[in-house]
Design a protein around this motif. Structure first.
Motif, PDB file in Angstrom:
ATOM      1  N   GLU A  86       1.039  -0.866  -0.096  1.00  0.00           N
ATOM      2  CA  GLU A  86      -0.224  -0.335  -0.225  1.00  0.00           C
ATOM      3  C   GLU A  86       0.639   1.119   0.068  1.00  0.00           C
ATOM      4  OE1 GLU A  86      -3.601   1.849   2.509  1.00  0.00           O
ATOM      5  OE2 GLU A  86      -2.940   0.494   3.085  1.00  0.00           O
ATOM      6  N   THR A  87       1.006   2.089  -1.008  1.00  0.00           N
ATOM      7  CA  THR A  87       1.531   3.696  -0.835  1.00  0.00           C
ATOM      8  C   THR A  87       0.525   4.932  -0.504  1.00  0.00           C
ATOM      9  OG1 THR A  87       2.755   4.943  -1.980  1.00  0.00           O
ATOM     10  CG2 THR A  87       1.553   3.449  -2.835  1.00  0.00           C
ATOM     11  N   ALA A  88       0.073   5.120  -0.458  1.00  0.00           N
ATOM     12  CA  ALA A  88      -0.604   6.817   0.388  1.00  0.00           C
ATOM     13  C   ALA A  88      -0.419   8.088   0.803  1.00  0.00           C
ATOM     14  CB  ALA A  88      -2.232   6.409   0.416  1.00  0.00           C
ATOM     15  N   PRO A  89      -0.975   9.195   0.345  1.00  0.00           N
ATOM     16  CA  PRO A  89      -0.442   9.997   0.997  1.00  0.00           C
ATOM     17  C   PRO A  89      -0.758  10.185   2.331  1.00  0.00           C
ATOM     18  CG  PRO A  89      -1.404  10.815  -0.655  1.00  0.00           C
ATOM     19  CD  PRO A  89      -1.586   9.327  -0.915  1.00  0.00           C
ATOM     20  N   THR A  90      -0.041  10.995   3.327  1.00  0.00           N
ATOM     21  CA  THR A  90       0.308  10.496   4.694  1.00  0.00           C
ATOM     22  C   THR A  90      -1.340  10.477   5.416  1.00  0.00           C
ATOM     23  OG1 THR A  90       2.570  10.757   4.804  1.00  0.00           O
ATOM     24  CG2 THR A  90       1.047  10.770   6.875  1.00  0.00           C
ATOM     25  N   GLU A  91      -1.908  11.427   5.217  1.00  0.00           N
ATOM     26  CA  GLU A  91      -3.551  10.984   6.139  1.00  0.00           C
ATOM     27  C   GLU A  91      -4.326  10.799   4.937  1.00  0.00           C
ATOM     28  OE1 GLU A  91      -3.555  13.131   8.693  1.00  0.00           O
ATOM     29  OE2 GLU A  91      -1.822  13.411   8.695  1.00  0.00           O
ATOM     30  N   ALA A  92      -4.449  10.486   3.934  1.00  0.00           N
ATOM     31  CA  ALA A  92      -5.172   9.161   3.645  1.00  0.00           C
ATOM     32  C   ALA A  92      -4.989   8.248   4.254  1.00  0.00           C
ATOM     33  CB  ALA A  92      -5.327   9.875   1.692  1.00  0.00           C
ATOM     34  N   LEU A  93      -3.405   8.153   4.427  1.00  0.00           N
ATOM     35  CA  LEU A  93      -3.278   6.315   4.754  1.00  0.00           C
ATOM     36  C   LEU A  93      -4.142   6.341   5.987  1.00  0.00           C
ATOM     37  CD1 LEU A  93      -0.875   3.663   3.900  1.00  0.00           C
ATOM     38  CD2 LEU A  93      -0.514   4.570   5.637  1.00  0.00           C
ATOM     39  N   PHE A  94      -3.133   7.142   6.921  1.00  0.00           N
ATOM     40  CA  PHE A  94      -4.069   6.842   8.436  1.00  0.00           C
ATOM     41  C   PHE A  94      -5.634   7.170   8.369  1.00  0.00           C
ATOM     42  CE2 PHE A  94       1.066   7.564   8.588  1.00  0.00           C
ATOM     43  CZ  PHE A  94       1.017   7.105  10.667  1.00  0.00           C
ATOM     44  N   GLU A  95      -5.894   8.166   7.653  1.00  0.00           N
ATOM     45  CA  GLU A  95      -7.574   8.108   7.761  1.00  0.00           C
ATOM     46  C   GLU A  95      -8.170   7.030   7.655  1.00  0.00           C
ATOM     47  OE1 GLU A  95      -8.768  12.240   7.355  1.00  0.00           O
ATOM     48  OE2 GLU A  95      -6.942  12.950   8.149  1.00  0.00           O
ATOM     49  N   GLY A  96      -7.835   6.739   5.995  1.00  0.00           N
ATOM     50  CA  GLY A  96      -8.740   6.009   5.484  1.00  0.00           C
ATOM     51  C   GLY A  96      -7.680   4.480   4.716  1.00  0.00           C
ATOM     52  N   PRO A  97      -6.517   3.825   5.421  1.00  0.00           N
ATOM     53  CA  PRO A  97      -5.885   2.615   5.255  1.00  0.00           C
ATOM     54  C   PRO A  97      -7.592   1.541   3.833  1.00  0.00           C
ATOM     55  CG  PRO A  97      -6.338   2.442   7.741  1.00  0.00           C
ATOM     56  CD  PRO A  97      -6.930   3.637   7.166  1.00  0.00           C
ATOM     57  N   ALA A  98      -6.227   1.262   3.109  1.00  0.00           N
ATOM     58  CA  ALA A  98      -7.335   0.292   2.229  1.00  0.00           C
ATOM     59  C   ALA A  98      -7.091  -1.438   2.463  1.00  0.00           C
ATOM     60  CB  ALA A  98      -6.478   0.823   1.005  1.00  0.00           C
ATOM     61  N   HIS A  99      -5.365  -1.506   3.235  1.00  0.00           N
ATOM     62  CA  HIS A  99      -5.082  -3.113   2.984  1.00  0.00           C
ATOM     63  C   HIS A  99      -5.009  -3.296   4.385  1.00  0.00           C
ATOM     64  CE1 HIS A  99      -2.407  -6.430   2.881  1.00  0.00           C
ATOM     65  NE2 HIS A  99      -2.648  -6.610   1.145  1.00  0.00           N
ATOM     66  N   PRO A 100      -6.139  -4.650   4.409  1.00  0.00           N
ATOM     67  CA  PRO A 100      -5.694  -5.068   6.238  1.00  0.00           C
ATOM     68  C   PRO A 100      -4.535  -5.344   6.906  1.00  0.00           C
ATOM     69  CG  PRO A 100      -7.134  -6.476   4.533  1.00  0.00           C
ATOM     70  CD  PRO A 100      -6.285  -5.494   3.751  1.00  0.00           C
ATOM     71  N   TYR A 101      -3.689  -5.625   6.023  1.00  0.00           N
ATOM     72  CA  TYR A 101      -2.278  -5.721   7.004  1.00  0.00           C
ATOM     73  C   TYR A 101      -2.468  -3.946   7.671  1.00  0.00           C
ATOM     74  CZ  TYR A 101       3.082  -5.995   7.769  1.00  0.00           C
ATOM     75  OH  TYR A 101       3.921  -5.122   8.873  1.00  0.00           O
ATOM     76  N   THR A 102      -2.637  -2.767   6.579  1.00  0.00           N
ATOM     77  CA  THR A 102      -2.160  -1.170   7.223  1.00  0.00           C
ATOM     78  C   THR A 102      -2.830  -1.495   8.421  1.00  0.00           C
ATOM     79  OG1 THR A 102      -1.588  -0.448   5.067  1.00  0.00           O
ATOM     80  CG2 THR A 102      -2.150   1.020   6.271  1.00  0.00           C
ATOM     81  N   ARG A 103      -3.645  -1.634   7.947  1.00  0.00           N
ATOM     82  CA  ARG A 103      -5.347  -1.372   8.870  1.00  0.00           C
ATOM     83  C   ARG A 103      -4.418  -1.528  10.728  1.00  0.00           C
ATOM     84  NH1 ARG A 103      -9.030  -1.776   4.919  1.00  0.00           N
ATOM     85  NH2 ARG A 103      -9.153  -4.389   5.673  1.00  0.00           N
ATOM     86  N   ALA A 104      -4.163  -3.580  10.515  1.00  0.00           N
ATOM     87  CA  ALA A 104      -3.643  -3.813  12.126  1.00  0.00           C
ATOM     88  C   ALA A 104      -2.233  -2.996  12.696  1.00  0.00           C
ATOM     89  CB  ALA A 104      -2.975  -5.287  11.885  1.00  0.00           C
ATOM     90  N   LEU A 105      -1.414  -2.536  11.884  1.00  0.00           N
ATOM     91  CA  LEU A 105      -0.193  -2.022  12.205  1.00  0.00           C
ATOM     92  C   LEU A 105      -0.820  -0.468  12.230  1.00  0.00           C
ATOM     93  CD1 LEU A 105       1.896  -1.615   8.611  1.00  0.00           C
ATOM     94  CD2 LEU A 105       2.462  -2.949  10.986  1.00  0.00           C
ATOM     95  N   LEU A 106      -1.642   0.634  11.742  1.00  0.00           N
ATOM     96  CA  LEU A 106      -2.357   1.159  12.169  1.00  0.00           C
ATOM     97  C   LEU A 106      -2.777   1.279  13.664  1.00  0.00           C
ATOM     98  CD1 LEU A 106      -3.398   3.580   9.829  1.00  0.00           C
ATOM     99  CD2 LEU A 106      -1.488   3.782  10.264  1.00  0.00           C
ATOM    100  N   ALA A 107      -3.971  -0.178  14.156  1.00  0.00           N
ATOM    101  CA  ALA A 107      -4.687  -0.159  15.106  1.00  0.00           C
ATOM    102  C   ALA A 107      -3.747  -0.990  16.318  1.00  0.00           C
ATOM    103  CB  ALA A 107      -5.469  -1.655  14.760  1.00  0.00           C
ATOM    104  N   ALA A 108      -2.532  -0.395  16.151  1.00  0.00           N
ATOM    105  CA  ALA A 108      -1.236  -1.091  17.052  1.00  0.00           C
ATOM    106  C   ALA A 108      -0.643   0.450  17.767  1.00  0.00           C
ATOM    107  CB  ALA A 108      -0.798  -1.756  16.659  1.00  0.00           C
ATOM    108  N   ILE A 109      -0.802   1.128  17.463  1.00  0.00           N
ATOM    109  CA  ILE A 109      -0.368   2.049  17.583  1.00  0.00           C
ATOM    110  C   ILE A 109      -1.640   2.426  19.406  1.00  0.00           C
ATOM    111  CG2 ILE A 109      -0.301   5.075  17.621  1.00  0.00           C
ATOM    112  CD1 ILE A 109       0.090   4.671  14.361  1.00  0.00           C
ATOM    113  N   PRO A 110      -0.699   2.900  20.178  1.00  0.00           N
ATOM    114  CA  PRO A 110      -1.518   3.473  21.468  1.00  0.00           C
ATOM    115  C   PRO A 110      -2.160   4.337  21.522  1.00  0.00           C
ATOM    116  CG  PRO A 110       1.141   2.669  22.206  1.00  0.00           C
ATOM    117  CD  PRO A 110       1.031   3.021  20.537  1.00  0.00           C
ATOM    118  N   ASP A 111      -3.340   4.303  22.062  1.00  0.00           N
ATOM    119  CA  ASP A 111      -3.872   5.745  21.192  1.00  0.00           C
ATOM    120  C   ASP A 111      -5.306   5.855  22.383  1.00  0.00           C
ATOM    121  OD1 ASP A 111      -5.852   7.512  21.043  1.00  0.00           O
ATOM    122  OD2 ASP A 111      -6.905   7.365  19.209  1.00  0.00           O
TER     123      ASP A 111
END
Length: 324
Positions: free
Chosen positions: A235-260
Motif C-alpha cells: 500500500e502507498t498513499a499520501p500520509t493523511e489519506a493512509l492514516f484516515e482510510g487505510p485500504a489494506h488489512p495489514y495496514t489497518r492492523a499496523l495503525l490499530a496497534a498504535i497506542p491511542d
C-alpha cells in the motif's frame, strides 16, 4: 512534482540452504517506487519485511538481482557497484544508518569522518577549503567546532547521530535515505534529532526516504507512506489519506496497534498465524493470505497487484476499496 528516483520491478534474492534444500529468499520481490524531488517518503512494516534491504538497494550499497533504478532518468542499477562508488552520482544519494556507533570509524576523529566523503566525492581546493566545509557541516547539525578532534567514543549518542547526519549532508546530496536514524537514541534525544532532520530538509530541499517502525514519527515527517510486507509494497498513499482510510488489512492492523487513549477498552484487530515463508514464495498466492482476516479463496489463487483506490492511493488487495 518531478521524479527524482524511480524503482521498477526491483528484486533482491539471497541463496539459502544447500543440496536439495537450496532455495532463494525473496528479500525484495518486484518493488515499484517513485520519489519526487523534495518529497519525504516513509517506509514502514514489520521487521523482516524488506525495508532496510530496499533502503540499501536504493542507496546503491547492495546490488539488485533484477529491476531498474533510475535517478534523474539514468539507470544507476546498471552501473556496477565498483564503478558507482567513483561516479559523480554517488554524492547525490547518501544514507544515514541506524546505529551511529557502528557506522562511525572508531579510528577517525569527527573532522576526519566528515572530511573523508568530501575529499572522495566532492574534492577540495586545499586544506583550508576542506576545513571550511567540515566546519560548515558541523554548524548545519548544531555541533560546535571543538568536537572536530574528538573520537566517537568521546561523544554522546546524540552527538554521534549528528555527526552521521553531518557526514551525509556535507556532500550536498539530493536524496537522503534514513534507516531508523533515531531508534538507538533516548526518547528526549530522538525529538531533537527529528527536529533537526525536518529543519535540514526544509533548508536544503533534499528528498527523504525515512525507514521507521514508529508510525507517529512517519506521520510527523513524511508526506507519503509506503507499506511493505514480505518484500512487496502492499500500500502507498499520501500520509493523511493512509492514516484516515487505510485500504489494506495489514495496514489497518499496523495503525490499530498504535497506542491511542481514545481507543481505551477497544480491542484492535489481531493478526493470527505467522507470515508466509519468503523462501521461494508461490507467485500465485497473496503473501498476506493465512493471516488476513478477510482472506477468501481468490486470495489463494491470485496475487493482487497494486491498484488505485483513491487519489495517489494504491493497495495490493482484492478487496481494497470495499467496506472492511
Amino acid at each position: 512534482m518531478t521524479t527524482l528516483l524511480e524503482a521498477t520491478g526491483l528484486k533482491r534474492f539471497y541463496k539459502v540452504g544447500s543440496g536439495r534444500k537450496r532455495g532463494m529468499l525473496h528479500a525484495l520481490d518486484g518493488v515499484d517506487l517513485a520519489i519526487g524531488t523534495g518529497e519525504s517518503v516513509g517506509l514502514v512494516g514489520e521487521s523482516g519485511c524488506g525495508k532496510s534491504t530496499l533502503a540499501r538497494v536504493l542507496a546503491r550499497l547492495v546490488e539488485p538481482t533484477a529491476g531498474s533504478l533510475r535517478f534523474k532518468g539514468e539507470d544507476i542499477a546498471a552501473i556496477p557497484l565498483a564503478r558507482f562508488i567513483t561516479s559523480p552520482l554517488r554524492a547525490r544519494i547518501q544514507m544515514v544508518f541506524q546505529d551511529p556507533t557502528e557506522s562511525l570509524n572508531p579510528h577517525f576523529t569527527v573532522g576526519d569522518a566528515i572530511a573523508d566523503p568530501i575529499r572522495r566525492l566532492r574534492g577540495a581546493a586545499d586544506k583550508n577549503d576542506l576545513d571550511r566545509r567540515v566546519r560548515a557541516a558541523l554548524a548545519m547539525v548544531g555541533l560546535p567546532d571543538n568536537l572536530i578532534g574528538r573520537y566517537p567514543h568521546q561523544l554522546s549518542g546524540g552527538q554521534k547521530a549528528r555527526v552521521g547526519i553531518a557526514r551525509a549532508v556535507a556532500v550536498e546530496p539530493e536524496l537522503l535515505i534514513l534507516d531508523e536514524p533515531t531508534s538507538a537514541l533516548d526518547v528526549s534525544v530522538q525529538a531533537v534529532v527529528l527536529k533537526l532532520l525536518a529543519d535540514l530538509r526544509a533548508r536544503l530541499g533534499m528528498s527523504y526516504v525515512f525507514v521507521s517502525h514508529d508510525l507517529d514519527v512517519v506521520r510527523l515527517l513524511c508526506e507519503r507512506v509506503v507499506v511493505m510486507y514480505l518484500g512487496e509494497v502492499i500500500e502507498t498513499a499520501p500520509t493523511e489519506a493512509l492514516f484516515e482510510g487505510p485500504a489494506h488489512p495489514y495496514t489497518r492492523a499496523l495503525l490499530a496497534a498504535i497506542p491511542d487513549p481514545h481507543r481505551r477498552g477497544q480491542h484492535p484487530p489481531r493478526l493470527d498465524g505467522s507470515p508466509r515463508s519468503p523462501i521461494d514464495p508461490d507467485p500465485g498466492v497473496c503473501q498476506f493470505y493465512g493471516r488476513c482476516p478477510r482472506g477468501q479463496p481468490v486470495c489463494a489463487q491470485s496475487r493482487p497487484p497494486l491498484r488505485p483506490v483513491g487519489a495517489g492511493h494504491l493497495a495490493a488487495c482484492h478487496f481494497a476499496g470495499h467496506p472492511a
